[in-house]
Motif scaffolding. Structure first.
Motif, short mmCIF file in Angstrom:
data_model
loop_
_atom_site.label_atom_id
_atom_site.label_comp_id
_atom_site.label_asym_id
_atom_site.label_seq_id
_atom_site.Cartn_x
_atom_site.Cartn_y
_atom_site.Cartn_z
N ILE A 96 0.84 -1.21 0.00
CA ILE A 96 0.00 0.00 0.00
C ILE A 96 0.87 1.25 0.00
CG2 ILE A 96 -1.68 1.33 1.33
CD1 ILE A 96 -2.86 -1.31 2.28
N LYS A 97 1.92 1.25 0.81
CA LYS A 97 2.83 2.40 0.84
C LYS A 97 3.43 2.66 -0.54
CE LYS A 97 4.59 2.58 5.60
NZ LYS A 97 5.80 2.43 6.43
N TYR A 98 3.89 1.60 -1.19
CA TYR A 98 4.53 1.76 -2.50
C TYR A 98 3.54 2.26 -3.54
CZ TYR A 98 6.82 0.52 -6.88
OH TYR A 98 7.35 0.56 -8.15
N LYS A 99 2.34 1.71 -3.54
CA LYS A 99 1.35 2.10 -4.55
C LYS A 99 0.90 3.54 -4.35
CE LYS A 99 -0.43 -2.47 -5.76
NZ LYS A 99 -0.07 -2.33 -7.18
N ILE A 100 0.73 3.96 -3.11
CA ILE A 100 0.34 5.35 -2.85
C ILE A 100 1.46 6.29 -3.29
CG2 ILE A 100 -0.19 7.02 -1.04
CD1 ILE A 100 -2.47 5.13 -1.62
N PHE A 101 2.70 5.92 -2.99
CA PHE A 101 3.84 6.75 -3.39
C PHE A 101 3.92 6.87 -4.92
CE2 PHE A 101 8.26 6.70 -4.92
CZ PHE A 101 8.69 7.95 -4.46
N LYS A 102 3.81 5.74 -5.62
CA LYS A 102 3.90 5.76 -7.08
C LYS A 102 2.75 6.54 -7.70
CE LYS A 102 6.25 3.88 -9.56
NZ LYS A 102 7.45 4.36 -10.29
N MET A 103 1.57 6.40 -7.13
CA MET A 103 0.39 7.08 -7.66
C MET A 103 0.57 8.60 -7.59
SD MET A 103 -3.55 6.74 -6.36
CE MET A 103 -3.35 4.97 -6.22
N THR A 104 0.97 9.08 -6.42
CA THR A 104 1.14 10.53 -6.25
C THR A 104 2.34 11.05 -7.04
OG1 THR A 104 2.40 10.11 -4.22
CG2 THR A 104 0.04 10.54 -3.99
N LYS A 105 3.42 10.26 -7.08
CA LYS A 105 4.62 10.70 -7.81
C LYS A 105 4.36 10.79 -9.30
CE LYS A 105 8.89 11.92 -7.04
NZ LYS A 105 9.20 13.04 -6.12
N ASN A 106 3.67 9.82 -9.86
CA ASN A 106 3.37 9.84 -11.29
C ASN A 106 2.50 11.04 -11.66
OD1 ASN A 106 4.82 7.51 -11.74
ND2 ASN A 106 3.04 6.16 -11.62
N LEU A 107 1.54 11.35 -10.80
CA LEU A 107 0.67 12.49 -11.08
C LEU A 107 1.45 13.80 -10.98
CD1 LEU A 107 -2.11 13.42 -11.82
CD2 LEU A 107 -2.76 13.37 -9.41
N GLU A 108 2.34 13.89 -10.00
CA GLU A 108 3.18 15.09 -9.87
C GLU A 108 4.04 15.28 -11.12
OE1 GLU A 108 5.51 14.72 -6.37
OE2 GLU A 108 3.84 15.09 -5.00
N ASN A 109 4.66 14.20 -11.58
CA ASN A 109 5.53 14.28 -12.75
C ASN A 109 4.76 14.66 -14.01
OD1 ASN A 109 7.74 13.58 -11.20
ND2 ASN A 109 7.60 11.40 -11.68
N SER A 110 3.56 14.10 -14.15
CA SER A 110 2.77 14.42 -15.34
C SER A 110 2.35 15.88 -15.35
CB SER A 110 1.53 13.51 -15.41
OG SER A 110 0.67 13.75 -14.31
N ILE A 111 2.08 16.43 -14.17
CA ILE A 111 1.71 17.85 -14.09
C ILE A 111 2.91 18.73 -14.43
CG2 ILE A 111 1.03 19.69 -12.50
CD1 ILE A 111 -0.73 17.68 -11.06
N LYS A 112 4.08 18.38 -13.91
CA LYS A 112 5.28 19.17 -14.19
C LYS A 112 5.64 19.14 -15.67
CE LYS A 112 7.37 18.62 -9.61
NZ LYS A 112 8.49 18.01 -8.83
N MET A 113 5.53 17.95 -16.28
CA MET A 113 5.87 17.82 -17.70
C MET A 113 4.87 18.58 -18.57
SD MET A 113 7.03 13.83 -17.93
CE MET A 113 7.26 13.96 -19.70
N ALA A 114 3.62 18.61 -18.14
CA ALA A 114 2.59 19.26 -18.95
C ALA A 114 2.62 20.77 -18.83
CB ALA A 114 1.21 18.75 -18.55
N GLN A 115 3.27 21.28 -17.78
CA GLN A 115 3.29 22.72 -17.58
C GLN A 115 4.14 23.44 -18.63
OE1 GLN A 115 4.52 23.08 -13.51
NE2 GLN A 115 2.41 23.16 -12.75
N THR A 116 5.11 22.74 -19.22
CA THR A 116 5.96 23.34 -20.25
C THR A 116 5.78 22.58 -21.55
OG1 THR A 116 7.58 23.99 -18.59
CG2 THR A 116 8.31 23.94 -20.88
N GLU A 117 5.20 23.24 -22.53
CA GLU A 117 4.96 22.60 -23.83
C GLU A 117 5.59 23.45 -24.93
OE1 GLU A 117 0.88 21.83 -24.39
OE2 GLU A 117 0.76 20.31 -22.81
#
Length: 291
Positions: A96-117
């Motif tokens: 559960i710890k790993y899945k929660i970490f990966k879920m939030t980290k992936n969403l953070e990264n996708s937001i950061k990547m999408a902010q600069t196009e």
């Protein structure tokens, strides 16, 4: 084992938030019984073995429940393979710890990547991809090929993505708090034999002491008798019949029906939510009967 109530609460939260109703029922049964063989789980789910196996696949793949295959000897000196299911609390917490970490980290990264196009010209507004802008550099500054204006990072409004992230973190708040609470405990990793021992110890604690010597002569009703509301009598034939009737209602394909009147055909017509409601009532009364 002080960690058990907290872990049970955590597992129930996770399964109810991310899984289907039938997964909730299976997990609740295992949390209550600690360890079950496949035949016992099928009996409690009122389903065939192949149906139960299909339902537990995702829980097994996500390591919410563990399973092992055991070889048992039969009375005719033959052997039979049986699958046993149980929950390893230490492993579930780590998963559960790993899945929660990966879920939030992936969403953070996708937001950061999408902010600069790419890039956009400050003068004429023409847009360029990051790759195209590389060939337009002059004196370490990106220049527009049309008006020679400076190019800047093309940042777009990502408020919707930020709102999604905020909503996700809000949904996970209760799970994160429970995870922090579990960190206070040292949770051992258990194998089949250790879990089996824990199950036996729990059953020994719950076993009521005999009240009277004559109490052993009482023939308690079977599950089938209980379901249809039949009574029971003592072995000596004395008049101690007691009717057991469940007056609660369940839903069958959208229609209300008395629990005691439910048939196998009715169960097949139930959707997952209706079956979960049916099993909750069945489990509650069945547990009272066993105790």
């Amino acid at each position: 084992m002080d960690y058990v109530p907290v872990m049970n609460k955590l597992i129930k939260k996770v399964v109810r938030k991310f899984y289907e109703p039938h997964h909730v029922v299976i997990t609740d049964i295992l949390l209550k019984k600690i360890l079950l063989y496949d035949t016992e789980l099928c009996e409690r789910m009122k389903m065939l073995s192949k149906e139960v196996n299909r339902l537990v696949i995702r829980l097994k793949e996500d390591k919410i429940i563990k399973y092992e295959t055991k070889v048992e000897n039969k009375e005719d000196n033959g052997q039979i393979l049986r699958t046993v299911y149980y929950i390893n609390y230490a492993e579930v917490r780590d998963v559960i710890k790993y899945k929660i970490f990966k879920m939030t980290k992936n969403l953070e990264n996708s937001i950061k990547m999408a902010q600069t196009e790419g890039y956009m010209c400050m003068e004429c507004g023409k847009e360029y991809s990051s790759l195209d802008a590389q060939s337009l550099m002059e004196n370490y500054v990106f220049k527009c090929e049309d008006c020679k204006g400076d190019l800047v990072e093309n940042k777009k409004d990502r408020s919707a993505d930020c709102m999604m992230y905020s909503n996700l973190m809000s949904e996970l708040d209760d799970i994160v708090l429970l995870l922090k609470e579990t960190d206070k405990f040292s949770i051992p990793s258990m194998d089949y034999f250790q879990v089996l021992q824990m199950k036996k110890e729990k059953e020994d604690k719950q076993m009521p002491a005999p009240k009277e010597e004559e109490a052993s002569s009482i023939a308690f009703p079977t599950v089938e008798e209980f379901d249809v509301g039949k009574g029971y009598v003592t072995d000596d034939g004395s008049d101690r019949r007691k009717d057991i009737k469940i007056d609660e209602y369940v839903t069958v394909n959208g229609a209300k029906k008395l629990f005691s009147d439910i048939t196998e055909e009715d169960k097949e017509m139930m959707n997952e939510t209706e079956y979960e409601e049916y099993y909750e009532i069945y489990s509650r009364y069945h547990e009272d009967l066993e105790s």
